[in-house]
Design an enzyme around this catalytic site. Structure first.
Site, short mmCIF file in Angstrom:
data_model
loop_
_atom_site.label_atom_id
_atom_site.label_comp_id
_atom_site.label_asym_id
_atom_site.label_seq_id
_atom_site.Cartn_x
_atom_site.Cartn_y
_atom_site.Cartn_z
N GLU A 197 0.82 -1.21 0.00
CA GLU A 197 0.00 0.00 0.00
C GLU A 197 0.85 1.26 0.00
OE1 GLU A 197 -4.16 -1.20 2.04
OE2 GLU A 197 -2.41 -1.42 3.34
N GLU A 240 -3.76 -9.72 3.54
CA GLU A 240 -4.62 -9.49 4.71
C GLU A 240 -5.72 -10.53 4.89
OE1 GLU A 240 -2.66 -5.56 3.93
OE2 GLU A 240 -3.46 -7.21 2.73
#
Length: 259
Positions: free
Chosen positions: A113, A133
């Site tokens: 990210e 995740e």
């Protein structure tokens, strides 16, 4: 390069209008804790506040970009999220200055990210991205779900987000996520070459290009041209625009003043 102000977890170096920001926690695979997030935010603030700094490069020490959030620190109540600026102080804030991620080794979870928050990515051939995740019952809220489908085909982004599978750099380059591939150990050097090509250009023009391209998604075609013309008008009327024309006619390098 000349050294600038450092912290225990983030190093910075200046080089001809380029600020290299290095996450320096190799013992933790450059995972980001609260102190590191604040130091990264401070480094970006310096980049944004200095007219003589034209491009930023974010990288990691020890052959790893970042393993994302420091889960041990987070479990102890130490968050790497900065209000209004997101993970590591960069995923939600946005910058007017171009940012390049120089990725070696792993960029996982929040590491991916962070790279997605940059405008361009240079990566070693053996580097690996990944939004893992879902393996842990959570999702990537700091850009993975928002930016990844904008940077690679939507169906591929969904595959990666839903499976948590890794994305090798060579495959990422084929999808257009990575601008340049390098041999291992050379990502920062290639990022410096790319940044130098940007830093030699007129500051007002560089800022206007980034702003118009980034804001384009918010407008229809007609409105986008109206907004573009509003942003570009001061650039075309600037001293640097006239200097660029004169330098071309006189066959000499331009001398930018940022006005």
């Amino acid at each position: 390069m000349t050294a600038a102000t450092d912290t225990p977890t983030v190093r910075t170096e200046e080089n001809d209008g380029i600020l290299v920001i290095t996450i320096d926690r190799p013992e933790a695979r450059n995972a980001v804790d609260g102190a590191t997030a604040r130091a990264l935010a401070a480094a970006v603030d310096r980049l944004e506040s200095r007219d003589d700094l034209m491009v930023g490069i974010i990288c990691g020490a020890g052959g790893v970009f970042s393993a994302g959030m420091d889960l041990k620190a987070f479990a102890a109540g130490d968050t790497p999220i900065i209000e209004g600026r997101g993970f590591a102080g960069i995923t939600r804030g946005g910058t007017r200055t171009p940012l390049i991620a120089a990725v070696e080794g792993y960029a996982l979870g929040g590491g991916t990210e962070m790279a997605l928050a940059c405008d361009m990515i240079v990566a070693a051939r053996d580097a690996t991205f990944g939004q893992t995740e879902v393996h842990y019952g959570i999702v990537p809220p700091e850009g993975g779900m928002v930016r990844l489908p904008e940077r690679i085909p939507r169906n591929i982004a969904l595959e990666l987000l839903l499976t948590g599978d890794p994305l090798p750099a060579e495959r990422a380059e084929r999808f257009g996520l990575v601008n340049h591939l390098t041999e291992p150990g050379h990502a920062v050097q290639r990022a410096l070459e790319l940044a130098t090509g940007i830093a030699h250009n007129a500051p007002l023009a560089v800022a206007a290009v980034k702003r118009v391209v980034n804001e384009r998604r918010a407008f229809s075609d007609q409105d986008a041209f109206v907004e573009q013309d509003r942003v570009v008008a001061p650039v075309l009327a600037s001293h640097d625009a006239r200097e660029g024309a004169r330098a071309f006619i006189e066959r000499r390098p331009p001398h930018w003043q940022g006005r």
